[in-house]
Design a protein around this motif. Structure first.
Motif, PDB file in Angstrom:
ATOM      1  N   ALA A  18      53.067  25.517  47.854  1.00 28.37           N
ATOM      2  CA  ALA A  18      52.216  26.494  48.527  1.00 28.37           C
ATOM      3  C   ALA A  18      52.200  27.814  47.776  1.00 28.37           C
ATOM      4  CB  ALA A  18      52.712  26.713  49.955  1.00 28.37           C
ATOM      5  N   TYR A  19      51.056  28.503  47.870  1.00 27.38           N
ATOM      6  CA  TYR A  19      50.979  29.842  47.289  1.00 27.38           C
ATOM      7  C   TYR A  19      49.858  30.621  47.962  1.00 27.38           C
ATOM      8  CZ  TYR A  19      47.079  27.924  44.538  1.00 27.38           C
ATOM      9  OH  TYR A  19      45.890  27.336  44.149  1.00 27.38           O
ATOM     10  N   ARG A  20      50.029  31.920  47.991  1.00 31.65           N
ATOM     11  CA  ARG A  20      48.992  32.849  48.475  1.00 31.65           C
ATOM     12  C   ARG A  20      48.240  33.358  47.252  1.00 31.65           C
ATOM     13  NH1 ARG A  20      48.998  37.269  52.428  1.00 31.65           N
ATOM     14  NH2 ARG A  20      46.783  37.525  52.926  1.00 31.65           N
ATOM     15  N   ASP A  21      46.927  33.449  47.336  1.00 28.22           N
ATOM     16  CA  ASP A  21      46.096  33.860  46.205  1.00 28.22           C
ATOM     17  C   ASP A  21      45.037  34.808  46.747  1.00 28.22           C
ATOM     18  OD1 ASP A  21      44.457  34.135  44.005  1.00 28.22           O
ATOM     19  OD2 ASP A  21      44.234  31.987  43.616  1.00 28.22           O
ATOM     20  N   VAL A  22      45.215  36.116  46.502  1.00 26.03           N
ATOM     21  CA  VAL A  22      44.289  37.118  47.045  1.00 26.03           C
ATOM     22  C   VAL A  22      43.990  38.167  45.985  1.00 26.03           C
ATOM     23  CG1 VAL A  22      44.988  36.819  49.445  1.00 26.03           C
ATOM     24  CG2 VAL A  22      46.179  38.483  48.014  1.00 26.03           C
ATOM     25  N   GLY A  23      42.832  38.814  46.116  1.00 24.28           N
ATOM     26  CA  GLY A  23      42.473  39.898  45.221  1.00 24.28           C
ATOM     27  C   GLY A  23      41.845  39.406  43.938  1.00 24.28           C
ATOM     28  N   THR A  24      41.379  40.362  43.138  1.00 23.51           N
ATOM     29  CA  THR A  24      40.795  40.070  41.833  1.00 23.51           C
ATOM     30  C   THR A  24      41.348  41.064  40.816  1.00 23.51           C
ATOM     31  OG1 THR A  24      38.886  41.502  42.278  1.00 23.51           O
ATOM     32  CG2 THR A  24      38.658  39.152  42.812  1.00 23.51           C
ATOM     33  N   GLY A  25      41.273  40.674  39.558  1.00 26.42           N
ATOM     34  CA  GLY A  25      41.769  41.543  38.497  1.00 26.42           C
ATOM     35  C   GLY A  25      42.874  40.869  37.712  1.00 26.42           C
ATOM     36  N   ASP A  26      43.637  41.660  36.984  1.00 24.28           N
ATOM     37  CA  ASP A  26      44.753  41.122  36.218  1.00 24.28           C
ATOM     38  C   ASP A  26      45.768  40.491  37.168  1.00 24.28           C
ATOM     39  OD1 ASP A  26      43.630  42.019  33.853  1.00 24.28           O
ATOM     40  OD2 ASP A  26      44.710  43.925  33.896  1.00 24.28           O
ATOM     41  N   PRO A  27      46.339  39.339  36.795  1.00 20.80           N
ATOM     42  CA  PRO A  27      47.213  38.626  37.732  1.00 20.80           C
ATOM     43  C   PRO A  27      48.622  39.196  37.819  1.00 20.80           C
ATOM     44  CG  PRO A  27      46.948  37.365  35.717  1.00 20.80           C
ATOM     45  CD  PRO A  27      46.041  38.555  35.592  1.00 20.80           C
ATOM     46  N   VAL A  28      49.128  39.228  39.048  1.00 21.55           N
ATOM     47  CA  VAL A  28      50.505  39.607  39.347  1.00 21.55           C
ATOM     48  C   VAL A  28      51.086  38.492  40.209  1.00 21.55           C
ATOM     49  CG1 VAL A  28      52.025  41.295  40.453  1.00 21.55           C
ATOM     50  CG2 VAL A  28      49.946  42.059  39.266  1.00 21.55           C
ATOM     51  N   VAL A  29      52.239  37.967  39.800  1.00 22.09           N
ATOM     52  CA  VAL A  29      52.873  36.863  40.518  1.00 22.09           C
ATOM     53  C   VAL A  29      54.140  37.377  41.193  1.00 22.09           C
ATOM     54  CG1 VAL A  29      53.883  34.557  40.313  1.00 22.09           C
ATOM     55  CG2 VAL A  29      51.963  35.218  38.839  1.00 22.09           C
ATOM     56  N   LEU A  30      54.230  37.215  42.514  1.00 19.98           N
ATOM     57  CA  LEU A  30      55.364  37.695  43.295  1.00 19.98           C
ATOM     58  C   LEU A  30      56.278  36.520  43.640  1.00 19.98           C
ATOM     59  CD1 LEU A  30      53.464  40.080  45.755  1.00 19.98           C
ATOM     60  CD2 LEU A  30      54.501  40.647  43.541  1.00 19.98           C
ATOM     61  N   LEU A  31      57.550  36.619  43.263  1.00 17.41           N
ATOM     62  CA  LEU A  31      58.506  35.516  43.396  1.00 17.41           C
ATOM     63  C   LEU A  31      59.632  35.948  44.328  1.00 17.41           C
ATOM     64  CD1 LEU A  31      58.425  34.775  39.605  1.00 17.41           C
ATOM     65  CD2 LEU A  31      57.446  33.304  41.384  1.00 17.41           C
ATOM     66  N   HIS A  32      59.742  35.245  45.438  1.00 20.06           N
ATOM     67  CA  HIS A  32      60.598  35.673  46.540  1.00 20.06           C
ATOM     68  C   HIS A  32      62.074  35.366  46.313  1.00 20.06           C
ATOM     69  CE1 HIS A  32      61.130  31.519  47.955  1.00 20.06           C
ATOM     70  NE2 HIS A  32      59.848  31.330  47.702  1.00 20.06           N
ATOM     71  N   SER A  33      62.891  35.895  47.191  1.00 23.98           N
ATOM     72  CA  SER A  33      64.342  35.693  47.165  1.00 23.98           C
ATOM     73  C   SER A  33      64.710  34.344  47.765  1.00 23.98           C
ATOM     74  CB  SER A  33      65.029  36.812  47.955  1.00 23.98           C
ATOM     75  OG  SER A  33      64.436  36.922  49.247  1.00 23.98           O
ATOM     76  N   GLY A  34      65.955  33.939  47.559  1.00 25.65           N
ATOM     77  CA  GLY A  34      66.432  32.661  48.048  1.00 25.65           C
ATOM     78  C   GLY A  34      66.414  32.562  49.564  1.00 25.65           C
ATOM     79  N   PHE A  35      66.099  31.364  50.062  1.00 25.46           N
ATOM     80  CA  PHE A  35      66.057  31.027  51.491  1.00 25.46           C
ATOM     81  C   PHE A  35      64.873  31.659  52.217  1.00 25.46           C
ATOM     82  CE2 PHE A  35      70.536  30.555  50.343  1.00 25.46           C
ATOM     83  CZ  PHE A  35      70.788  29.273  50.790  1.00 25.46           C
ATOM     84  N   ALA A  36      64.071  32.462  51.545  1.00 24.71           N
ATOM     85  CA  ALA A  36      62.912  33.087  52.176  1.00 24.71           C
ATOM     86  C   ALA A  36      61.638  32.395  51.691  1.00 24.71           C
ATOM     87  CB  ALA A  36      62.896  34.584  51.882  1.00 24.71           C
ATOM     88  N   ASP A  37      60.532  33.121  51.674  1.00 25.23           N
ATOM     89  CA  ASP A  37      59.291  32.601  51.104  1.00 25.23           C
ATOM     90  C   ASP A  37      58.406  33.782  50.733  1.00 25.23           C
ATOM     91  OD1 ASP A  37      57.671  33.332  53.434  1.00 25.23           O
ATOM     92  OD2 ASP A  37      58.406  31.534  54.433  1.00 25.23           O
ATOM     93  N   HIS A  38      57.141  33.512  50.419  1.00 24.57           N
ATOM     94  CA  HIS A  38      56.245  34.549  49.910  1.00 24.57           C
ATOM     95  C   HIS A  38      56.083  35.716  50.869  1.00 24.57           C
ATOM     96  CE1 HIS A  38      53.511  32.391  52.597  1.00 24.57           C
ATOM     97  NE2 HIS A  38      52.770  33.491  52.606  1.00 24.57           N
ATOM     98  N   ARG A  39      56.377  35.517  52.161  1.00 24.27           N
ATOM     99  CA  ARG A  39      56.161  36.570  53.151  1.00 24.27           C
ATOM    100  C   ARG A  39      57.148  37.721  53.024  1.00 24.27           C
ATOM    101  NH1 ARG A  39      55.865  32.629  58.270  1.00 24.27           N
ATOM    102  NH2 ARG A  39      57.553  31.682  57.048  1.00 24.27           N
ATOM    103  N   VAL A  40      58.181  37.557  52.190  1.00 24.19           N
ATOM    104  CA  VAL A  40      59.044  38.690  51.839  1.00 24.19           C
ATOM    105  C   VAL A  40      58.202  39.841  51.279  1.00 24.19           C
ATOM    106  CG1 VAL A  40      60.689  39.418  50.046  1.00 24.19           C
ATOM    107  CG2 VAL A  40      61.241  37.491  51.532  1.00 24.19           C
ATOM    108  N   PHE A  41      57.056  39.487  50.691  1.00 23.60           N
ATOM    109  CA  PHE A  41      56.201  40.482  50.040  1.00 23.60           C
ATOM    110  C   PHE A  41      54.996  40.882  50.897  1.00 23.60           C
ATOM    111  CE2 PHE A  41      58.256  38.407  46.334  1.00 23.60           C
ATOM    112  CZ  PHE A  41      58.816  39.532  45.750  1.00 23.60           C
TER     113      PHE A  41
END
Length: 271
Positions: A18-41
């Motif tokens: 699973a991944y969240r993909d929003v916005g346009t422009g140069d890509p930024v990839v957010l990588l979460h902490s252990g035991f969590a998920d993308h919603r940390v961000f």
């Protein structure tokens, strides 16, 4: 928090990631902490998406992504996702375990990596020497092995504050969100299940060859070992620097989102 309906899924060789993909422009990839998920961000994604394309995956075995059923490496999973999305060089932003995912990927699959931001960790060769932290980690393993997820959550919550504060000193909303995320990931697993994760091996001899810009954004109240790992990484690469955010520990992006976002945006716009 993000609903599952807002996620996209990449059909990897071992289940959907699973991944969240929003916005346009140069890509930024957010990588979460252990035991969590993308919603940390959740406090970063809408802000960054105003100027950038933001990709926020759930690392295998976490959040809404499939569990492993065969050996895997973090770098290969992320490398496959970036290839699938056909992204230009991306900035990888990693929190704790996510920092290790970012640095592993930069070493193994450097082509799609434009820059790296780490927080609370450096490479995947985690280095712990603090007796208090070592004791906490041993207890974590015992609680997980016993299937005592409630005890594990309480123990985890205490660690969020870092070594210099009490849990009562942390914004209750941060604690609540982290407990929700980690509960979701823990529910995907069973005590004693096989761990299919394959470590990269000692990355440090290769780190000096990394020639992309690197920034560490650390919480000033984080565990000393976490700060040391992040700072060792920025000191070892060719183009690294670090900064700290006061009044925050291991999750500066959640405790001080305004400051974290401003620092991160300044770095992104400087590239």
């Amino acid at each position: 928090m993000t609903a599952a309906s807002e996620l996209s899924f990449f059909a990897s060789a071992d289940g959907d990631l699973a991944y969240r993909d929003v916005g346009t422009g140069d890509p930024v990839v957010l990588l979460h902490s252990g035991f969590a998920d993308h919603r940390v961000f959740d406090d970063q994604i809408p802000v960054l998406a105003r100027d950038f394309r933001v990709i926020a995956p759930d690392i295998r075995g976490h959040g809404f992504s499939a569990n492993a059923s065969r050996p895997f490496r973090w770098a290969d999973d992320l490398g496959a996702l970036l290839h699938h999305l056909d992204l230009g060089p991306a900035v990888l932003v990693g929190l704790c375990m996510g920092a290790a995912v970012a640095t592993d990927t930069a070493l193994e699959h450097p082509e799609p990596v434009r820059a790296i931001v780490v927080s609370g960790a450096g490479t995947s060769a985690f280095e712990y020497t603090d007796p208090q932290l070592l004791e906490r980690q041993a207890r974590v393993g015992q609680l997980l092995a016993a299937g005592d997820f409630t005890g594990w959550l309480d123990h985890f919550t205490e660690g969020v504050a870092g070594p210099h504060r009490e849990v009562a000193d942390v914004d209750p909303s941060v604690i609540r969100r982290l407990r929700e995320l980690t509960t979701h990931t823990l529910a995907k697993h069973t005590p004693g299940e096989r761990d299919w994760y394959v470590p990269l091996g000692d990355p440090w001899p290769r780190v000096p060859k990394l020639d992309v810009p690197v920034l560490a954004i650390n919480g000033a109240l984080d565990w000393p070992d976490s700060l040391a790992m992040a700072n060792r990484f920025t000191d070892t690469v060719q183009n690294g620097r670090s900064t700290t955010i006061g009044g925050a520990a291991h999750y500066p992006n959640m405790e001080k989102p305004g400051e974290f976002n401003a620092i991160l945006l300044d770095f992104l716009h400087s590239l």
